[in-house]
Design a protein around this motif. Structure first.
Motif, PDB file in Angstrom:
ATOM      1  N   VAL A  21     -37.067  -7.109 -35.395  1.00  0.00           N
ATOM      2  CA  VAL A  21     -37.264  -6.781 -33.981  1.00  0.00           C
ATOM      3  C   VAL A  21     -37.345  -8.068 -33.162  1.00  0.00           C
ATOM      4  O   VAL A  21     -36.723  -8.173 -32.096  1.00  0.00           O
ATOM      5  CB  VAL A  21     -38.526  -5.914 -33.783  1.00  0.00           C
ATOM      6  N   ALA A  22     -38.074  -9.044 -33.657  1.00  0.00           N
ATOM      7  CA  ALA A  22     -38.207 -10.321 -32.949  1.00  0.00           C
ATOM      8  C   ALA A  22     -36.849 -10.981 -32.747  1.00  0.00           C
ATOM      9  O   ALA A  22     -36.554 -11.483 -31.661  1.00  0.00           O
ATOM     10  CB  ALA A  22     -39.144 -11.252 -33.712  1.00  0.00           C
ATOM     11  N   VAL A  23     -36.011 -10.962 -33.760  1.00  0.00           N
ATOM     12  CA  VAL A  23     -34.678 -11.561 -33.654  1.00  0.00           C
ATOM     13  C   VAL A  23     -33.857 -10.814 -32.598  1.00  0.00           C
ATOM     14  O   VAL A  23     -33.181 -11.441 -31.772  1.00  0.00           O
ATOM     15  CB  VAL A  23     -33.961 -11.562 -35.023  1.00  0.00           C
ATOM     16  N   MET A  30     -35.610 -12.576 -24.448  1.00  0.00           N
ATOM     17  CA  MET A  30     -37.029 -12.380 -24.152  1.00  0.00           C
ATOM     18  C   MET A  30     -37.775 -13.637 -24.585  1.00  0.00           C
ATOM     19  O   MET A  30     -37.389 -14.290 -25.546  1.00  0.00           O
ATOM     20  CB  MET A  30     -37.571 -11.161 -24.892  1.00  0.00           C
ATOM     21  N   SER A  31     -38.831 -13.986 -23.870  1.00  0.00           N
ATOM     22  CA  SER A  31     -39.583 -15.195 -24.208  1.00  0.00           C
ATOM     23  C   SER A  31     -40.311 -15.016 -25.536  1.00  0.00           C
ATOM     24  O   SER A  31     -40.703 -13.913 -25.917  1.00  0.00           O
ATOM     25  CB  SER A  31     -40.591 -15.523 -23.106  1.00  0.00           C
ATOM     26  N   ILE A  32     -40.481 -16.135 -26.212  1.00  0.00           N
ATOM     27  CA  ILE A  32     -41.161 -16.122 -27.506  1.00  0.00           C
ATOM     28  C   ILE A  32     -42.594 -15.605 -27.340  1.00  0.00           C
ATOM     29  O   ILE A  32     -43.087 -14.853 -28.190  1.00  0.00           O
ATOM     30  CB  ILE A  32     -41.136 -17.524 -28.146  1.00  0.00           C
ATOM     31  N   LYS A  37     -46.544 -11.209 -28.392  1.00  0.00           N
ATOM     32  CA  LYS A  37     -47.464 -10.160 -27.949  1.00  0.00           C
ATOM     33  C   LYS A  37     -47.002  -8.786 -28.430  1.00  0.00           C
ATOM     34  O   LYS A  37     -47.807  -7.974 -28.880  1.00  0.00           O
ATOM     35  CB  LYS A  37     -47.564 -10.147 -26.425  1.00  0.00           C
ATOM     36  N   ALA A  38     -45.709  -8.523 -28.321  1.00  0.00           N
ATOM     37  CA  ALA A  38     -45.178  -7.204 -28.661  1.00  0.00           C
ATOM     38  C   ALA A  38     -45.165  -6.933 -30.160  1.00  0.00           C
ATOM     39  O   ALA A  38     -45.376  -5.802 -30.592  1.00  0.00           O
ATOM     40  CB  ALA A  38     -43.764  -7.059 -28.099  1.00  0.00           C
ATOM     41  N   THR A  39     -44.910  -7.962 -30.953  1.00  0.00           N
ATOM     42  CA  THR A  39     -44.741  -7.768 -32.400  1.00  0.00           C
ATOM     43  C   THR A  39     -45.964  -8.170 -33.218  1.00  0.00           C
ATOM     44  O   THR A  39     -46.004  -7.902 -34.412  1.00  0.00           O
ATOM     45  CB  THR A  39     -43.544  -8.573 -32.921  1.00  0.00           C
ATOM     46  N   ILE A  46     -41.795 -16.517 -35.196  1.00  0.00           N
ATOM     47  CA  ILE A  46     -40.677 -16.136 -34.330  1.00  0.00           C
ATOM     48  C   ILE A  46     -39.717 -17.301 -34.177  1.00  0.00           C
ATOM     49  O   ILE A  46     -38.492 -17.126 -34.258  1.00  0.00           O
ATOM     50  CB  ILE A  46     -41.195 -15.665 -32.962  1.00  0.00           C
ATOM     51  N   THR A  47     -40.254 -18.494 -33.978  1.00  0.00           N
ATOM     52  CA  THR A  47     -39.428 -19.688 -33.843  1.00  0.00           C
ATOM     53  C   THR A  47     -38.625 -19.923 -35.115  1.00  0.00           C
ATOM     54  O   THR A  47     -37.421 -20.211 -35.058  1.00  0.00           O
ATOM     55  CB  THR A  47     -40.301 -20.905 -33.510  1.00  0.00           C
ATOM     56  N   GLU A  48     -39.268 -19.781 -36.257  1.00  0.00           N
ATOM     57  CA  GLU A  48     -38.588 -19.966 -37.538  1.00  0.00           C
ATOM     58  C   GLU A  48     -37.451 -18.944 -37.702  1.00  0.00           C
ATOM     59  O   GLU A  48     -36.336 -19.309 -38.083  1.00  0.00           O
ATOM     60  CB  GLU A  48     -39.599 -19.798 -38.675  1.00  0.00           C
TER      61      GLU A  48
END
Length: 56
Positions: A21-23, A30-32, A37-39, A46-48
């Motif tokens: 989902v993050a990807v 969407m901002s990191i 917050k959402a995930t 997320i950065t990785e």
């Protein structure tokens, strides 16, 4: 032991889904911070994931 293994597998699957989902959200620009917050994932995770997919 079986219950522990099932719980471990379930947690691993949940993490995989949250990363997927993050990807997808990164692909939508969407901002990191909002993704975190959402995930409920860390900014670092997320950065990785974004770097692994060539998005960051």
């Amino acid at each position: 032991m079986r219950k522990e293994a099932a719980e471990k597998a379930s947690a691993k699957t949940a993490m995989k889904v949250r990363l997927e989902v993050a990807v997808e959200l990164l692909k939508q620009h969407m901002s990191i911070e909002e993704i975190a917050k959402a995930t409920k994932l860390s900014v670092e995770k997320i950065t990785e994931a974004g770097r692994l997919h060539g998005l960051l």
